[in-house]
Design an enzyme around this catalytic site. Structure first.
Site: not given
Length: 1025
Positions: A401, A535
């Site tokens: 994040e 991803y």
């Protein structure tokens, strides 16, 4: 009496007078009601105006200007227009939002819940238009108004009448039809009031119920990626349409409100009922996309620290904060921020960052700028015996994040087709961040025979060293290529990112990383992009890119890219351009063609290549990897520009490039000497598999037997995994893969053992005790497993806590212990019984979570009804979690007593005995059917109780059982037996589908039996090697 009228009726004077009086009274009542309604309407509008964001003051010429109807009209019958396009027109570009949200939630309120709000959007008109489109979904809209053109100085501009507001629901647009056009080059303000439902669906703006300190509570949070901002407020909900935001949240005084920026003011207001509400105003945001706006209203506590002027707060339930569960996240977030700032040479632009742990959340985490939201288990280090590697997980997730704060928030993909620019980079830096935190968080064992011997990640090592010895770090300087003393743990990257996506990136499921913008339409297709390819393949391609560029050039290019496009949006060509600029400015790295040509071959094509090398000629060819290779695999004819890193006899060689389907490399021709060997794709930096010719594969197998450490650990794993994968796909003979297992008695890496065992003993083979294969496999494997098994068994018996910080040892250990017990190793069976017995004697002697499933299974298997009854007791224990219950449901199916399995199945029919629901019954039957002993028992149970099972599950239980039974279907007689039952219980369509499934299962099992026969034959010949 006169004659009767042809029609109508006669009314006397008195009734007529009475009727006139009644009509007059009715008219008077209507007048009064109209007056009251007008007054009420004015009061409602006054309340709305009071709650609205400040609007530009009205000019005198606006008096009498009209507005749209109070609610939008449907758009299903409209003629074709710009509202039919899936993308917003670029006639209007948002500059600034004044957004006010009011979630109508108070403590103890029963619901249903709603929120309301107002938004003023300042836009710049790029081309004349009389039609305004912006996104809105599931919102009730009213009060639409448009003002402008706005003057440069004070003043609000004139009002432009909105002729109609309507919804183009298919594309989720609110359409404002104007009486006159907006002019190109001018600025305008769009104003809308809105209201929407506050559900518990965990997307958009939603409500969460939870318990804290024994009390039931509620909170409000948001998740707006990819297209849920439009369900919270009308907006230009596309990632490239960035703007600044002034946000106000109205909330109950007992709650605190959080958003992207620090709060700058708190005031109070009363609603129409006189109830008091708090109005929290936040500072103006940076220029950003709608999907990272964030809102939380909660009654949480926090811990805080400041890092380089950035106030970091970790929020969570009061009980969790009090118990210190947020401390670990707080301790790593600041250093990780500083590390990434130094790595990119770009300061984090916000003055505060909140990370909040939500008791329930639809995603693992969300990178909202200044207010990152996490599933509670992803952020809080809650002590338990369940998983000692929790810190590693938190480190990886927080690093991901934080990487987004630059890749995604600061620089954003122009459209979702390049989502990998966000998620691929964040996944790549997730690994780097966790590696940076390794000295405080041992992810691998050291100081033992199990020390990882990995090639150095040179630049990262240098940065880590500099960061720990200096307060600041500027642009990375030139690193000596000879520096190899700093070793890093790239097995995190390989195991969690690269290996899984290689297994998924096959012809059926695969897609390219990047596609044309026109191919990505609608919310459903956008959500599908959040997958393993975006991803993990994205991160793997970046890993390869950084390797062939060298880390120094890579990070220099990344820094240039981030600086050039800060607060803007990009496509992948913008990245290639900045990398090319860095490459062109130096002479150290020479590429065979442009960066764009190289990288487009990896991002714009699906799949990946398998390289086949003939070492007698030095010819390397490439073809797309297929999960099942046949002569007809011509669906795709893709060619990649492949960087090939390689070693010869243990020495690194210069990088070479395969830029066509086949190419000769004379330097790769080897002699007949067994000491002359070559290995491609060092440290698995390339996104491809390697197919060696059989003779060279045998030479590598012999090298491993003599000295396993001659090949780095990641390449040992890569070599074995490639060989088994290529054998299963039909590229090489399976015996060549088996040869690579002979050396395993010298293999001390759990990392490698896990992959070997996963290939040799897949889950479905564990459930089928093949009496021909089993004795040979047992002797062959146990001979090689004993050294590493006894090492870890000794640690487990002395203190499992010794492994508490070693994340990978723990997750791999289950497979090792399970295999040893399945092979009948008495010490393993004794170990399971010891742990299980201690747990029975004292439930506080909890079995370590990472081996609990295996220990409980064999604890029950080695015991009697006493051990089984204890498992039943623990399944029904009040403190058992859902995970605990799942483990116990599995363990009870491991018993070797047929009568206990019969009883277990009977228990599953009784809802009062199972603490869950019908799902538990399905799990029980499936678990029993998956065992050698229980397969026939479960089938008999299903046939005997079909009417009841079908009533509860319909065809669901049959489908699950069929998938398990497929493993046992080998003969026509077995198919006939199953088909007879299906014919009497299923409708025609399902019978046909079932027959096809059974025939396919028969064929698959026939092929598997051939493979088992070959494996058995090979084991017989090599059992004593």
């Amino acid at each position: 009496m006169g004659p009767k009228a042809a029609s109508g009726f006669y009314l006397g004077r008195k009734p007529a007078a009475l009727l006139a009086l009644l009509l007059a009274a009715l008219l008077l009542a209507l007048v009064v009601l109209a007056a009251l309604y007008g007054r009420s309407l004015r009061e409602v509008e006054a309340l709305r105006a009071a709650a609205a964001p400040p609007s530009p003051p009205a000019g005198p010429e606006e008096e009498g200007a009209g507005c749209c109807p109070p609610s939008p009209s449907p758009g299903s019958t409209r003629p074709p227009g710009v509202w039919d396009n899936s993308r917003l027109p670029r006639a209007l570009l948002p500059l600034h939002y004044e957004l006010r949200l009011w979630p109508r939630v108070s403590p103890g309120q029963p619901g249903p819940f709603v929120f309301s709000g107002q938004v003023n959007i300042t836009v710049r008109c790029a081309q004349d238009t009389a039609t305004v489109l912006l996104h809105s979904s599931e919102l009730e809209l009213w009060g639409a108004a448009v003002r402008g053109p706005l003057p440069e100085g004070p003043g609000g501009g004139s009002s432009i009448e909105v002729a109609e507001l309507w919804l183009a629901e298919r594309q989720e647009y609110a359409v404002l039809e104007l009486r006159r056009s907006l002019r190109a080059g001018e600025r305008y303000v769009l104003q809308l009031s809105f209201r929407g439902p506050l559900s518990e669906d965990l997307d958009g703006l939603f409500l969460i119920r939870y318990t804290d300190q024994g009390q039931s509570s509620m909170l409000i949070a948001s998740l707006l990626e990819p297209t849920y901002a439009r369900t919270v407020y009308p907006c230009f909900d596309e990632p490239a349409m960035k703007a600044t935001f002034n946000i106000i949240i109205v909330h109950h005084p007992s709650y605190v409100a959080l958003s992207n920026m620090p709060d700058i003011d708190k005031s109070e207001m009363k609603d129409e009922n006189g109830s008091l509400w708090t109005v929290t105003t936040f500072n103006t945001t940076l220029k950003m996309s709608t999907y990272i706006t964030a809102f939380v209203v909660c009654d949480f506590d926090y811990v805080t620290r400041t890092e380089r002027g950035n106030e970091i707060r970790i929020w969570g339930r009061k009980e969790a904060i009090k118990n210190g569960y947020a401390d670990y996240a707080l301790n790593i977030t600041g250093p990780l921020f500083s590390f990434l700032e130094d790595l990119f040479n770009i300061s984090y632009p916000l003055s505060k960052t909140d990370l909040i742990a939500l008791p329930d959340f639809g995603a693992g985490a969300m990178e909202n700028w200044g207010l990152m939201t996490f599933q509670e288990s992803s952020l809080l280090n809650i002590p338990s015996n369940q998983f000692g590697g929790k810190k590693a997980m938190i480190s990886l997730i927080v690093s991901h994040e934080l990487g987004h704060q630059w890749f995604g928030n600061l620089v954003t993909m122009n459209w979702w087709n390049d989502l990998w620019l966000n998620e691929g980079f964040a996944s790549y830096f997730e690994y780097i961040g966790a590696s940076y935190m390794e000295p405080r968080l041992p992810l691998v064992r050291s100081g033992s025979p199990y020390l990882l011997k990995l090639q150095s990640f040179r630049l990262l090592c240098y940065l880590v060293f500099q960061h720990r010895t200096q307060r600041t770090l500027n642009v990375p300087c030139q690193i000596s290529e000879a520096r190899t003393d700093c070793t890093q743990n790239n097995k995190i990257f390989y195991y969690h990112i690269l290996q899984p996506v290689l297994r998924e990136d096959k012809e059926i499921a695969a897609r390219s990383l990047s596609a044309g913008e026109e191919k990505i339409k609608g919310t459903f297709s956008l959500i599908g992009l959040f997958d393993i390819f975006t991803y993990s393949k994205g991160a793997s391609i970046i890993w390869m890119l950084s390797s062939f560029l060298t880390e120094r050039l890579f990070f220099k290019a990344v820094s240039s890219y981030l600086k050039a496009f800060s607060f803007s949006s990009v496509n992948q060509d913008d990245l290639w351009t900045h990398i090319q600029m860095v490459v062109d400015a130096q002479n150290e790295v020479q590429l065979p063609t442009s960066v764009k040509n190289i990288m487009d071959s990896w991002t714009c094509q699906n799949g990946f290549p398998v390289l086949t090398i003939n070492l007698s000629t030095g010819i390397i060819s490439q073809e797309q990897f297929y999960n099942k290779r046949t002569e007809n695999n011509t669906t795709y004819n893709n060619t990649w520009i492949v960087p090939i890193s390689w070693i010869r006899n243990g020495s690194a060689q210069p990088l070479v490039w395969l830029d066509k389907s086949s190419k000769m490399f004379p330097e790769m021709q080897i002699s007949d000497s067994e000491h002359d060997w070559i290995l491609l794709n060092m440290n698995m930096t390339g996104y491809y598999r390697v197919n060696y010719d059989p003779l060279h594969l045998k030479r590598l197998a012999q090298l491993l037997e003599k000295d396993p450490k001659a090949i780095p650990v990641v390449n040992r794993l890569h070599l074995i995994d490639d060989a088994f994968t290529l054998a299963q796909a039909g590229y090489i003979e399976i015996e060549s893969a088996f040869e690579l297992t002979k050396y395993l008695a010298k293999e001390d890496e759990m990392f490698v053992w896990y992959t070997v065992l996963s290939n040799l003993i897949p889950d479905n083979l564990e459930n089928i005790l093949n009496y021909e294969l089993y004795p040979f496999l047992k002797k062959y494997l146990l001979k090689r497993m004993l050294p590493i098994y006894h090492y870890y068994a000794s640690i487990i018996r002395q203190s499992f806590d010794a492994l508490s910080d070693y994340y990978f040892d723990q997750i791999y250990l289950e497979k090792l212990i399970n295999t040893a017990c399945w092979l009948g190793l008495q010490d393993c069976l004794n170990l399971s019984s010891e742990f299980y017995t201690k747990w029975m004697e004292n439930p506080d002697n909890e079995i370590p979570f990472t081996i609990k499933r295996t220990v409980c299974c064999y604890g029950v298997a080695m015991g009697s009804d006493k051990e089984w009854d204890f498992a039943w007791k623990m399944y029904n224990h009040n403190n058992s979690t859902e995970t605990d219950k799942d483990i116990m449901l599995f363990a009870m199916s491991c018993t070797r007593e047929s009568w206990l399995l019969y009883r277990y199945l009977q228990y599953s029919l009784n809802n009062s005995l199972l603490s869950s629901n019908n799902t538990s019954m399905s799990i029980v039957i499936s678990n029993v059917a998956a065992t050698e002993i229980g397969q026939r028992i479960a089938w008999g149970f299903v046939t005997e109780n079909w009417l009841l099972l079908n009533e509860r599950h319909r065809n669901g239980i049959l489908q699950k059982l069929l998938r398990i039974m497929e493993n046992f279907v080998n003969t026509d007689l077995q198919i006939q037996e199953l088909q007879l039952f299906y014919n009497t219980t299923l409708d025609e369509d399902l019978r046909i589908a079932t027959t096809e499934t059974l025939q396919f299962a028969k064929f698959a099992n026939k092929e598997r039996r051939k493979l088992i026969a070959r494996f058995t034959d090979w084991l017989q010949k090599n059992i004593d090697d």
